[in-house]
Motif scaffolding. Structure first.
Motif, PDB file in Angstrom:
ATOM      1  N   GLN A 259       0.851  -1.190   0.000  1.00 40.14           N
ATOM      2  CA  GLN A 259       0.000   0.000   0.000  1.00 40.14           C
ATOM      3  C   GLN A 259       0.889   1.243   0.000  1.00 40.14           C
ATOM      4  O   GLN A 259       1.705   1.406   0.905  1.00 40.14           O
ATOM      5  CB  GLN A 259      -0.874  -0.022   1.264  1.00 40.14           C
ATOM      6  N   PRO A 260       0.777   2.125  -0.993  1.00 40.93           N
ATOM      7  CA  PRO A 260       1.625   3.328  -0.988  1.00 40.93           C
ATOM      8  C   PRO A 260       1.188   4.338   0.076  1.00 40.93           C
ATOM      9  O   PRO A 260      -0.009   4.625   0.195  1.00 40.93           O
ATOM     10  CB  PRO A 260       1.443   3.913  -2.394  1.00 40.93           C
ATOM     11  N   LEU A 261       2.140   4.880   0.836  1.00 43.65           N
ATOM     12  CA  LEU A 261       1.837   5.872   1.879  1.00 43.65           C
ATOM     13  C   LEU A 261       2.820   7.050   1.797  1.00 43.65           C
ATOM     14  O   LEU A 261       3.594   7.293   2.729  1.00 43.65           O
ATOM     15  CB  LEU A 261       1.933   5.243   3.284  1.00 43.65           C
ATOM     16  N   PRO A 262       2.801   7.806   0.670  1.00 40.87           N
ATOM     17  CA  PRO A 262       3.817   8.860   0.510  1.00 40.87           C
ATOM     18  C   PRO A 262       3.757   9.953   1.573  1.00 40.87           C
ATOM     19  O   PRO A 262       4.791  10.418   2.049  1.00 40.87           O
ATOM     20  CB  PRO A 262       3.520   9.427  -0.892  1.00 40.87           C
ATOM     21  N   MET A 263       2.547  10.388   1.976  1.00 40.97           N
ATOM     22  CA  MET A 263       2.443  11.470   2.961  1.00 40.97           C
ATOM     23  C   MET A 263       2.965  11.000   4.321  1.00 40.97           C
ATOM     24  O   MET A 263       3.594  11.763   5.059  1.00 40.97           O
ATOM     25  CB  MET A 263       0.984  11.924   3.115  1.00 40.97           C
ATOM     26  N   THR A 264       2.704   9.738   4.637  1.00 38.87           N
ATOM     27  CA  THR A 264       3.174   9.168   5.902  1.00 38.87           C
ATOM     28  C   THR A 264       4.697   9.156   5.926  1.00 38.87           C
ATOM     29  O   THR A 264       5.333   9.478   6.937  1.00 38.87           O
ATOM     30  CB  THR A 264       2.631   7.726   6.055  1.00 38.87           C
ATOM     31  N   SER A 265       5.279   8.785   4.788  1.00 33.93           N
ATOM     32  CA  SER A 265       6.748   8.717   4.679  1.00 33.93           C
ATOM     33  C   SER A 265       7.386  10.077   4.927  1.00 33.93           C
ATOM     34  O   SER A 265       8.347  10.207   5.694  1.00 33.93           O
ATOM     35  CB  SER A 265       7.129   8.319   3.254  1.00 33.93           C
ATOM     36  N   VAL A 266       6.860  11.106   4.255  1.00 29.64           N
ATOM     37  CA  VAL A 266       7.430  12.450   4.390  1.00 29.64           C
ATOM     38  C   VAL A 266       7.265  12.939   5.826  1.00 29.64           C
ATOM     39  O   VAL A 266       8.197  13.492   6.431  1.00 29.64           O
ATOM     40  CB  VAL A 266       6.755  13.432   3.397  1.00 29.64           C
ATOM     41  N   SER A 267       6.065  12.721   6.395  1.00 28.47           N
ATOM     42  CA  SER A 267       5.816  13.189   7.761  1.00 28.47           C
ATOM     43  C   SER A 267       6.767  12.492   8.731  1.00 28.47           C
ATOM     44  O   SER A 267       7.321  13.126   9.638  1.00 28.47           O
ATOM     45  CB  SER A 267       4.368  12.912   8.169  1.00 28.47           C
ATOM     46  N   LYS A 268       6.979  11.206   8.538  1.00 23.84           N
ATOM     47  CA  LYS A 268       7.894  10.478   9.432  1.00 23.84           C
ATOM     48  C   LYS A 268       9.292  11.086   9.364  1.00 23.84           C
ATOM     49  O   LYS A 268       9.943  11.285  10.389  1.00 23.84           O
ATOM     50  CB  LYS A 268       7.938   8.997   9.045  1.00 23.84           C
ATOM     51  N   GLN A 269       9.749  11.428   8.158  1.00 25.37           N
ATOM     52  CA  GLN A 269      11.083  12.017   8.023  1.00 25.37           C
ATOM     53  C   GLN A 269      11.176  13.353   8.757  1.00 25.37           C
ATOM     54  O   GLN A 269      12.193  13.675   9.372  1.00 25.37           O
ATOM     55  CB  GLN A 269      11.445  12.204   6.547  1.00 25.37           C
ATOM     56  N   LEU A 270      10.104  14.150   8.699  1.00 26.99           N
ATOM     57  CA  LEU A 270      10.119  15.457   9.380  1.00 26.99           C
ATOM     58  C   LEU A 270      10.180  15.265  10.897  1.00 26.99           C
ATOM     59  O   LEU A 270      10.950  15.939  11.591  1.00 26.99           O
ATOM     60  CB  LEU A 270       8.889  16.267   8.984  1.00 26.99           C
ATOM     61  N   PHE A 271       9.373  14.317  11.431  1.00 34.53           N
ATOM     62  CA  PHE A 271       9.418  14.078  12.879  1.00 34.53           C
ATOM     63  C   PHE A 271      10.791  13.507  13.281  1.00 34.53           C
ATOM     64  O   PHE A 271      11.315  13.793  14.350  1.00 34.53           O
ATOM     65  CB  PHE A 271       8.293  13.125  13.314  1.00 34.53           C
ATOM     66  N   GLN A 272      11.356  12.704  12.371  1.00 29.68           N
ATOM     67  CA  GLN A 272      12.673  12.123  12.661  1.00 29.68           C
ATOM     68  C   GLN A 272      13.744  13.219  12.724  1.00 29.68           C
ATOM     69  O   GLN A 272      14.648  13.170  13.549  1.00 29.68           O
ATOM     70  CB  GLN A 272      13.011  11.103  11.576  1.00 29.68           C
ATOM     71  N   LEU A 273      13.615  14.205  11.840  1.00 34.89           N
ATOM     72  CA  LEU A 273      14.545  15.335  11.837  1.00 34.89           C
ATOM     73  C   LEU A 273      14.424  16.102  13.157  1.00 34.89           C
ATOM     74  O   LEU A 273      15.430  16.471  13.779  1.00 34.89           O
ATOM     75  CB  LEU A 273      14.194  16.239  10.648  1.00 34.89           C
ATOM     76  N   LEU A 274      13.191  16.312  13.606  1.00 33.53           N
ATOM     77  CA  LEU A 274      12.957  17.026  14.867  1.00 33.53           C
ATOM     78  C   LEU A 274      13.578  16.249  16.035  1.00 33.53           C
ATOM     79  O   LEU A 274      14.237  16.828  16.906  1.00 33.53           O
ATOM     80  CB  LEU A 274      11.442  17.172  15.079  1.00 33.53           C
ATOM     81  N   GLN A 277      17.245  16.542  16.114  1.00 32.44           N
ATOM     82  CA  GLN A 277      17.708  17.843  16.655  1.00 32.44           C
ATOM     83  C   GLN A 277      17.558  17.895  18.172  1.00 32.44           C
ATOM     84  O   GLN A 277      17.767  18.942  18.788  1.00 32.44           O
ATOM     85  CB  GLN A 277      16.898  18.986  16.015  1.00 32.44           C
ATOM     86  N   GLY A 278      17.151  16.789  18.790  1.00 28.64           N
ATOM     87  CA  GLY A 278      17.102  16.712  20.257  1.00 28.64           C
ATOM     88  C   GLY A 278      15.743  16.940  20.875  1.00 28.64           C
ATOM     89  O   GLY A 278      15.634  17.168  22.078  1.00 28.64           O
ATOM     90  N   HIS A 279      14.657  16.873  20.047  1.00 24.76           N
ATOM     91  CA  HIS A 279      13.328  17.187  20.581  1.00 24.76           C
ATOM     92  C   HIS A 279      12.387  15.980  20.580  1.00 24.76           C
ATOM     93  O   HIS A 279      11.168  16.144  20.532  1.00 24.76           O
ATOM     94  CB  HIS A 279      12.696  18.330  19.771  1.00 24.76           C
ATOM     95  N   GLY A 280      12.948  14.793  20.629  1.00 26.60           N
ATOM     96  CA  GLY A 280      12.125  13.575  20.541  1.00 26.60           C
ATOM     97  C   GLY A 280      11.134  13.417  21.673  1.00 26.60           C
ATOM     98  O   GLY A 280      10.107  12.752  21.512  1.00 26.60           O
ATOM     99  N   ASP A 281      11.434  14.033  22.837  1.00 28.37           N
ATOM    100  CA  ASP A 281      10.509  13.887  23.969  1.00 28.37           C
ATOM    101  C   ASP A 281       9.474  15.001  24.014  1.00 28.37           C
ATOM    102  O   ASP A 281       8.595  15.009  24.858  1.00 28.37           O
ATOM    103  CB  ASP A 281      11.289  13.828  25.289  1.00 28.37           C
ATOM    104  N   LYS A 282       9.557  15.953  23.103  1.00 23.42           N
ATOM    105  CA  LYS A 282       8.558  17.027  23.081  1.00 23.42           C
ATOM    106  C   LYS A 282       7.280  16.548  22.387  1.00 23.42           C
ATOM    107  O   LYS A 282       7.296  15.582  21.622  1.00 23.42           O
ATOM    108  CB  LYS A 282       9.104  18.242  22.327  1.00 23.42           C
TER     109      LYS A 282
END
Ligand code: NAD
Length: 293
Positions: A259-274, A277-282
């Motif tokens: 099942q293609p999930l392109p929006m999910t993929s991009v969103s995951k990358q953005l949260f991963q970037l955050l 940057q040290g904000h995983g617990d926010k």
């Protein structure tokens, strides 16, 4: 009826408070002593160990971070399934994955225990208010037994189907939460950079076609929703690292069905970037900081 509750974090603690308020005796366990002490202050009983908790509980609820932790609490020889009372009801409210839920239910059936997957939606605010939605997978009989307990913590208790279907529904919901948190952040920050007052923009969106749960009740722009984590320095709420887990679980599940999930993929990358940057617990609403000027 005594309920054993394991995992007293952002969600588990207010869920326990609602069980207590509804007259249930609750015995609690958490690897954090501070979390246990806080629940005891509310009237819960402390279990000394997982096995201690299983000895007297008629129903056991888990609210744990990841599928790996769920397995380590439920499936090991010193764990819940092996030691719970015969016919005990075991309800996993953690966000896990459909495959783990299917395997845990099968292990429970062999041991004479009824296991349900019952992940929730509604966040910390819903957990506090007792208005969570429970998405339940497992037998119809188990669902009927669990319904009155879950009603003490939630408003919508839905039987989704066989074991794993509660987790499947939860992953579908949460990918939408992740994607819409990013989308509302983009929109609010564009508005701010074009000179709009955030409160005015939110008011327009929430009476227009862009309205969604995030824009209305969990707006990521600080100050727009007074009791949302965004207005409290992104503290509390739903940790960015847990959202990365949920989006990863959705992508893994989609892989099996192509099942293609392109929006999910991009969103995951953005949260991963955050998180990188040290904000995983926010709280997830902290993603808005990536779009602000
Ligand atoms: P959290 O990290 O605040 O709490 C998890 C708790 O589990 C902590 O108190 C931790 O000490 C405890 N724990 C960890 N390992 C343990 C172990 N082996 N034995 C006993 N206790 C253990 O997480 P949370 O925000 O409460 O989320 C819990 C679950 O609910 C997650 O699966 C999450 O994805 C899901 N969820 C969270 C939200 C939200 O808004 N926070 C909303 C819906 C669903």
């Amino acid at each position: 009826m005594e309920i054993g509750f394991i995992g007293l974090g952002h969600m588990g603690f207010p869920m326990v408070a609602n069980l207590l308020a509804n007259g249930y005796a609750v015995r609690v366990y958490d690897t954090s002593d501070a979390a246990v002490a806080k629940a005891v202050e509310q009237g819960a009983m402390a279990a000394q160990s997982l096995i201690d908790l299983t000895q007297s509980a008629d129903a056991i609820i888990t609210m744990l971070p990841t599928p790996a932790v769920v397995r380590s609490v439920l499936c090991v020889p010193g764990g819940v399934i092996a030691n719970a009372k015969q016919n005990a009801l075991i309800i996993d409210c953690s966000t896990s994955d459909p495959q783990t839920a299917v395997e845990v239910e099968a292990l429970g059936a062999v041991a004479g225990k009824i296991v349900l997957d019952a992940p929730v939606s509604g966040g910390v605010l819903g957990a506090k208010a007792g208005t969570l939605t429970f998405m339940v997978g497992g037998s119809k009989d188990g669902f009927l037994l669990a319904k009155s307990i879950l009603s003490a913590m939630g408003k919508n208790i839905v039987h989704c189907g066989a074991a794993g279907s509660g987790q499947a529904a939860k992953l579908c919901n949460n990918l939408l939460l992740g994607v819409s948190t990013v989308a509302v952040s983009e929109s609010m920050c564009l508005g701010a950079s074009l000179g709009l007052e955030p409160e005015v923009l939110a008011q327009i969106i929430n009476t227009s076609s862009g309205r969604c749960w995030v824009s209305e009740l969990y707006n990521p722009y600080p100050g727009v929703v007074k009791d949302a984590p965004a207005s409290n320095n992104f503290a509390g709420g739903f940790a960015c690292d847990l959202m990365i887990k949920d989006l990863s679980l959705a992508l893994d599940a989609a892989h099996g069905t192509r099942q293609p999930l392109p929006m999910t993929s991009v969103s995951k990358q953005l949260f991963q970037l955050l998180s990188h940057q040290g904000h995983g617990d926010k709280d997830i609403s902290a993603i808005v900081e990536m779009f602000k000027k």
